[in-house]
Design a protein around this motif. Structure first.
Motif, PDB file in Angstrom:
ATOM      1  N   VAL A 138       0.835  -1.201   0.000  1.00  0.00           N
ATOM      2  CA  VAL A 138       0.000   0.000   0.000  1.00  0.00           C
ATOM      3  C   VAL A 138       0.873   1.256   0.000  1.00  0.00           C
ATOM      4  O   VAL A 138       0.632   2.214  -0.749  1.00  0.00           O
ATOM      5  CB  VAL A 138      -0.940  -0.010   1.230  1.00  0.00           C
ATOM      6  N   VAL A 139       1.928   1.245   0.814  1.00  0.00           N
ATOM      7  CA  VAL A 139       2.843   2.386   0.862  1.00  0.00           C
ATOM      8  C   VAL A 139       3.551   2.560  -0.477  1.00  0.00           C
ATOM      9  O   VAL A 139       3.666   3.680  -0.992  1.00  0.00           O
ATOM     10  CB  VAL A 139       3.867   2.192   1.991  1.00  0.00           C
ATOM     11  N   GLN A 140       4.006   1.450  -1.040  1.00  0.00           N
ATOM     12  CA  GLN A 140       4.691   1.509  -2.337  1.00  0.00           C
ATOM     13  C   GLN A 140       3.792   2.100  -3.413  1.00  0.00           C
ATOM     14  O   GLN A 140       4.220   2.940  -4.226  1.00  0.00           O
ATOM     15  CB  GLN A 140       5.128   0.096  -2.737  1.00  0.00           C
ATOM     16  N   GLY A 141       2.508   1.699  -3.425  1.00  0.00           N
ATOM     17  CA  GLY A 141       1.586   2.248  -4.424  1.00  0.00           C
ATOM     18  C   GLY A 141       1.355   3.741  -4.243  1.00  0.00           C
ATOM     19  O   GLY A 141       1.313   4.494  -5.224  1.00  0.00           O
ATOM     20  N   ALA A 142       1.221   4.182  -2.998  1.00  0.00           N
ATOM     21  CA  ALA A 142       1.009   5.607  -2.744  1.00  0.00           C
ATOM     22  C   ALA A 142       2.222   6.434  -3.154  1.00  0.00           C
ATOM     23  O   ALA A 142       2.095   7.503  -3.769  1.00  0.00           O
ATOM     24  CB  ALA A 142       0.686   5.832  -1.269  1.00  0.00           C
ATOM     25  N   VAL A 143       3.407   5.948  -2.824  1.00  0.00           N
ATOM     26  CA  VAL A 143       4.632   6.676  -3.194  1.00  0.00           C
ATOM     27  C   VAL A 143       4.783   6.720  -4.708  1.00  0.00           C
ATOM     28  O   VAL A 143       5.159   7.745  -5.293  1.00  0.00           O
ATOM     29  CB  VAL A 143       5.852   6.011  -2.526  1.00  0.00           C
ATOM     30  N   ARG A 144       4.492   5.610  -5.367  1.00  0.00           N
ATOM     31  CA  ARG A 144       4.621   5.560  -6.828  1.00  0.00           C
ATOM     32  C   ARG A 144       3.656   6.529  -7.502  1.00  0.00           C
ATOM     33  O   ARG A 144       4.009   7.185  -8.481  1.00  0.00           O
ATOM     34  CB  ARG A 144       4.393   4.136  -7.307  1.00  0.00           C
ATOM     35  N   GLN A 145       2.433   6.627  -6.972  1.00  0.00           N
ATOM     36  CA  GLN A 145       1.471   7.552  -7.579  1.00  0.00           C
ATOM     37  C   GLN A 145       1.878   9.003  -7.394  1.00  0.00           C
ATOM     38  O   GLN A 145       1.458   9.872  -8.159  1.00  0.00           O
ATOM     39  CB  GLN A 145       0.080   7.317  -6.993  1.00  0.00           C
ATOM     40  N   HIS A 146       2.719   9.277  -6.409  1.00  0.00           N
ATOM     41  CA  HIS A 146       3.228  10.634  -6.220  1.00  0.00           C
ATOM     42  C   HIS A 146       4.546  10.869  -6.952  1.00  0.00           C
ATOM     43  O   HIS A 146       5.174  11.913  -6.776  1.00  0.00           O
ATOM     44  CB  HIS A 146       3.416  10.926  -4.723  1.00  0.00           C
ATOM     45  N   GLY A 147       4.983   9.884  -7.740  1.00  0.00           N
ATOM     46  CA  GLY A 147       6.221  10.030  -8.484  1.00  0.00           C
ATOM     47  C   GLY A 147       7.462   9.923  -7.626  1.00  0.00           C
ATOM     48  O   GLY A 147       8.517  10.449  -7.991  1.00  0.00           O
ATOM     49  N   GLY A 148       7.339   9.235  -6.476  1.00  0.00           N
ATOM     50  CA  GLY A 148       8.464   9.137  -5.567  1.00  0.00           C
ATOM     51  C   GLY A 148       9.078   7.759  -5.535  1.00  0.00           C
ATOM     52  O   GLY A 148       8.860   6.930  -6.432  1.00  0.00           O
ATOM     53  N   HIS A 149       9.857   7.507  -4.487  1.00  0.00           N
ATOM     54  CA  HIS A 149      10.601   6.247  -4.362  1.00  0.00           C
ATOM     55  C   HIS A 149      10.604   5.829  -2.900  1.00  0.00           C
ATOM     56  O   HIS A 149      10.754   6.661  -2.000  1.00  0.00           O
ATOM     57  CB  HIS A 149      12.039   6.433  -4.861  1.00  0.00           C
ATOM     58  N   LEU A 150      10.444   4.523  -2.659  1.00  0.00           N
ATOM     59  CA  LEU A 150      10.396   3.976  -1.306  1.00  0.00           C
ATOM     60  C   LEU A 150      11.662   3.176  -1.034  1.00  0.00           C
ATOM     61  O   LEU A 150      12.055   2.327  -1.836  1.00  0.00           O
ATOM     62  CB  LEU A 150       9.167   3.075  -1.134  1.00  0.00           C
ATOM     63  N   ASP A 151      12.321   3.460   0.114  1.00  0.00           N
ATOM     64  CA  ASP A 151      13.547   2.764   0.496  1.00  0.00           C
ATOM     65  C   ASP A 151      13.365   2.131   1.864  1.00  0.00           C
ATOM     66  O   ASP A 151      12.801   2.741   2.778  1.00  0.00           O
ATOM     67  CB  ASP A 151      14.735   3.731   0.544  1.00  0.00           C
ATOM     68  N   LEU A 152      13.866   0.904   1.998  1.00  0.00           N
ATOM     69  CA  LEU A 152      13.923   0.214   3.285  1.00  0.00           C
ATOM     70  C   LEU A 152      15.388   0.192   3.705  1.00  0.00           C
ATOM     71  O   LEU A 152      16.214  -0.493   3.088  1.00  0.00           O
ATOM     72  CB  LEU A 152      13.375  -1.211   3.162  1.00  0.00           C
ATOM     73  N   LEU A 153      15.730   0.930   4.767  1.00  0.00           N
ATOM     74  CA  LEU A 153      17.117   1.129   5.150  1.00  0.00           C
ATOM     75  C   LEU A 153      17.373   0.567   6.542  1.00  0.00           C
ATOM     76  O   LEU A 153      16.487   0.587   7.417  1.00  0.00           O
ATOM     77  CB  LEU A 153      17.465   2.624   5.139  1.00  0.00           C
ATOM     78  N   ASP A 154      18.587   0.063   6.741  1.00  0.00           N
ATOM     79  CA  ASP A 154      18.991  -0.391   8.073  1.00  0.00           C
ATOM     80  C   ASP A 154      19.286   0.824   8.955  1.00  0.00           C
ATOM     81  O   ASP A 154      20.014   1.738   8.552  1.00  0.00           O
ATOM     82  CB  ASP A 154      20.243  -1.266   7.961  1.00  0.00           C
ATOM     83  N   ARG A 155      18.713   0.844  10.138  1.00  0.00           N
ATOM     84  CA  ARG A 155      18.921   1.965  11.054  1.00  0.00           C
ATOM     85  C   ARG A 155      20.200   1.753  11.851  1.00  0.00           C
ATOM     86  O   ARG A 155      20.429   0.644  12.369  1.00  0.00           O
ATOM     87  CB  ARG A 155      17.735   2.088  12.011  1.00  0.00           C
ATOM     88  N   PRO A 156      21.057   2.764  11.932  1.00  0.00           N
ATOM     89  CA  PRO A 156      22.266   2.625  12.748  1.00  0.00           C
ATOM     90  C   PRO A 156      21.924   2.263  14.185  1.00  0.00           C
ATOM     91  O   PRO A 156      21.051   2.881  14.804  1.00  0.00           O
ATOM     92  CB  PRO A 156      22.924   4.007  12.660  1.00  0.00           C
ATOM     93  N   GLY A 157      22.567   1.236  14.726  1.00  0.00           N
ATOM     94  CA  GLY A 157      22.279   0.785  16.073  1.00  0.00           C
ATOM     95  C   GLY A 157      21.197  -0.269  16.130  1.00  0.00           C
ATOM     96  O   GLY A 157      20.862  -0.748  17.207  1.00  0.00           O
TER      97      GLY A 157
END
Length: 434
Positions: free
Chosen positions: A400-419
Motif C-alpha cells: 500500500v505504501v509503495q503504491g502511494a509513493v509511486r502515484q506521487h512520483g516518488g521512491h520507497l527505500d527500506l534502510l537499516d537503522r544505525p544501532g
C-alpha cells in the motif's frame, strides 16, 4: 532508403577518386643501391627491391648508357649486363655531354668514371637490372612495388572522402532515430499502470510502431490488473457482512470465548481493510491538491497515539506541498502500525532534501534482511517473523505504501537503522510535474 543512398554515395565517391584521378606513380629507384644489392652489400627488402633468378634477361626498353655505366661499376662485360625500364612510358631520354659534345653510347672509361657517380645517385623510374651468372641464368634486381601498393593511397583517399561526405548524413540519421528513441525510453521509465498518458509516437515509422505496441501492451496489463483488483475488493467487501453477523453472535458466547472470537473478527476486519486500501490505491488515480505536509503528519501522530502507539515525532513548521492527502495518510498509518507491531516505539520525521521530501518512519525492531527487502514490497508478501497470531497480517502494508509513493512520483527505500532497527523512507518530489 537511407542504407541504399549511403551505399550509392560511397560507391560514387570511390569511383570518382579511383577512376578519374591519375594513377599514382610508383616509387623511384637509385642505380647505386641496385648495384649494391647485386653485390650483396645491401638488403633488397630494406631498399624496397627484390632479387630473382631467371632463365632469360630482363625484357623492356633498354638503356645503353646506363647499361655501360652499370657494367663498369660491376666490373662485368657489357654483354653480361642488361638494364631495362619497366612499365609503359617510364623510359627517360638520357643524353650525356662531355665538354659540350654529346657522348656516344660506347663511352670510354674516363667519361664513365667522371659521370658515373652523379648518374648513379639520381632517382630513376622503376627499372630492372640483370647480370648473367656463371650458369647462364640471370640474377635480376627490380622494384618490389606492386600494383596493390600503388593503389593503396588512392583507395584510402576514396574511403576518407566517402567518410567525410557520409558523416553529415549519418549524423542526421542518428539524430532522427536517436531523439525519438530517447524520448520513448524516458517516457517508458516513468510509466505505471495507473498513468493514462500515451507514450510519444513520433519519429521514424519503426519507432512509432514500437511506441504503439508499448501503449497497447500497457493498456492490456492495466485492464487485467484492474479486473483482478476489482475482484479482490469485491470479495473483501462481501466478507464484511458475515463478519458482522459473527460479531453479533459472539456477544451471546461465554465471556472468555467471546473475547477471543471478537479479537479474531477484529483482526479479520483489519486484514479486509488493508485489502480494500490496496485496491483503492491501485484503482483510484491520485487526487493532487495543495496541502500542509506538516499538519498532515501531526494528524497521523495524534491518531496513532489514540490507538495506543508510542510515537515520537520531530516536525517542522508549515510545509506547503501538493499531493493526495488520503493516499499519503493511508501509507503513513500502515507504516506506523507496522513499526508499532514489531518494535513498540515509533519515530516519525520529515526532511527537506534538495527538490524532494524525505518522510521517515523509524523503529528499533528486528529489521529486514537485505535479500528480503525487494520481495516484501510486493503484494501479499510477509516477513517470516510475522507468521503468528499476534503479528500476522495480509502482507499488504508495504505494498500500500509503495503504491502511494509511486502515484506521487516518488521512491520507497527500506534502510537499516544505525544501532539496529529499520528506517522506511518515502522520497517524494517537492513539486508535482505539470
Amino acid at each position: 532508403m537511407l542504407a541504399v543512398s549511403s551505399l550509392l554515395l560511397a560507391t560514387l565517391v570511390s569511383l570518382a577518386v579511383i577512376g578519374w584521378m591519375p594513377r599514382p606513380a610508383p616509387p623511384q629507384m637509385r642505380l647505386d643501391h641496385a648495384v649494391q644489392v647485386l653485390r650483396g652489400e645491401r638488403s633488397a627488402e630494406a631498399e624496397g627491391m627484390r632479387v630473382t633468378v631467371r632463365d632469360a634477361p630482363p625484357n623492356g626498353h633498354a638503356s645503353p648508357w646506363l647499361t655501360q655505366l652499370t657494367a663498369y661499376q660491376l666490373t662485368q662485360p657489357v654483354e653480361q649486363v642488361r638494364l631495362v625500364w619497366t612499365g609503359a612510358g617510364n623510359a627517360p631520354d638520357i643524353k650525356v655531354y662531355s665538354r659540350g659534345a654529346s657522348v656516344e653510347a660506347q663511352a670510354d672509361p674516363e667519361v664513365l668514371r667522371a659521370q658515373g657517380l652523379a648518374l648513379a645517385t639520381l632517382q630513376w623510374p622503376p627499372f630492372e637490372l640483370g647480370v648473367r651468372r656463371g650458369d647462364g641464368r640471370w640474377q635480376v634486381v627490380s622494384s618490389d612495388h606492386g600494383d596493390v601498393v600503388a593503389w593503396r593511397r588512392q583507395v584510402l583517399l576514396a574511403l576518407l572522402g566517402g567518410t567525410l561526405l557520409l558523416a553529415p548524413l549519418t549524423a542526421w540519421a542518428a539524430l532522427r532515430i536517436g531523439r525519438p528513441l530517447r524520448r520513448l525510453a524516458d517516457a517508458s521509465a516513468a510509466v505505471t499502470l495507473q498513468s493514462s498518458t500515451p507514450l510519444p509516437d513520433d519519429g521514424p515509422r519503426d519507432v512509432q510502431m514500437l511506441a504503439k505496441a508499448i501503449n497497447a501492451g500497457r493498456d492490456r496489463l492495466r485492464d487485467q490488473a484492474q479486473d483482478m483488483t476489482r475482484m479482490l475488493a469485491a470479495v473483501a467487501h462481501d466478507l464484511r457482512t458475515p463478519l458482522t453477523g459473527l460479531r453479533l453472535r459472539a456477544e451471546f458466547a461465554p465471556p472468555v470465548q467471546a473475547a477471543r472470537m471478537v479479537a479474531d473478527i477484529e483482526r479479520m476486519n483489519a486484514m479486509i481493510e488493508q485489502v480494500l486500501d490496496y485496491a483503492r490505491g491501485e484503482l483510484e488515480p491520485a487526487s493532487m491538491q495543495p496541502l500542509d505536509i506538516a499538519a498532515l503528519l501531526d494528524e497521523c501522530v495524534q491518531s496513532a497515539r489514540l490507538r495506543g502507539v508510542d510515537i515520537h515525532s520531530a516536525l517542522p513548521g508549515p510545509l506547503p506541498w501538493h499531493g493526495d492527502a488520503l493516499l499519503l495518510r493511508r501509507a503513513l498509518d500502515n507504516l506506523i502500525d507496522n513499526a508499532a507491531r514489531y518494535a513498540g516505539t515509533v519515530g516519525l520525521g520529515v526532511q527537506h532534501k534538495g527538490d524532494a521530501l524525505w518522510l521517515e518512519v523509524a523503529d528499533r525492531g528486528p529489521g529486514i534482511p537485505e535479500q528480503e527487502k525487494v520481495r516484501l514490497l510486493q503484494p501479499f508478501q510477509r516477513h517470516e517473523t510475522s507468521r503468528n497470531r499476534s503479528t500476522g497480517g495480509t502482507g499488504l502494508g508495504l505494498a500500500v505504501v509503495q503504491g502511494a509513493v509511486r502515484q506521487h512520483g516518488g521512491h520507497l527505500d527500506l534502510l537499516d537503522r544505525p544501532g539496529g532497527g529499520l528506517i522506511v523512507r518515502m522520497q517524494l518530489p517537492l513539486k508535482w510535474p505539470e
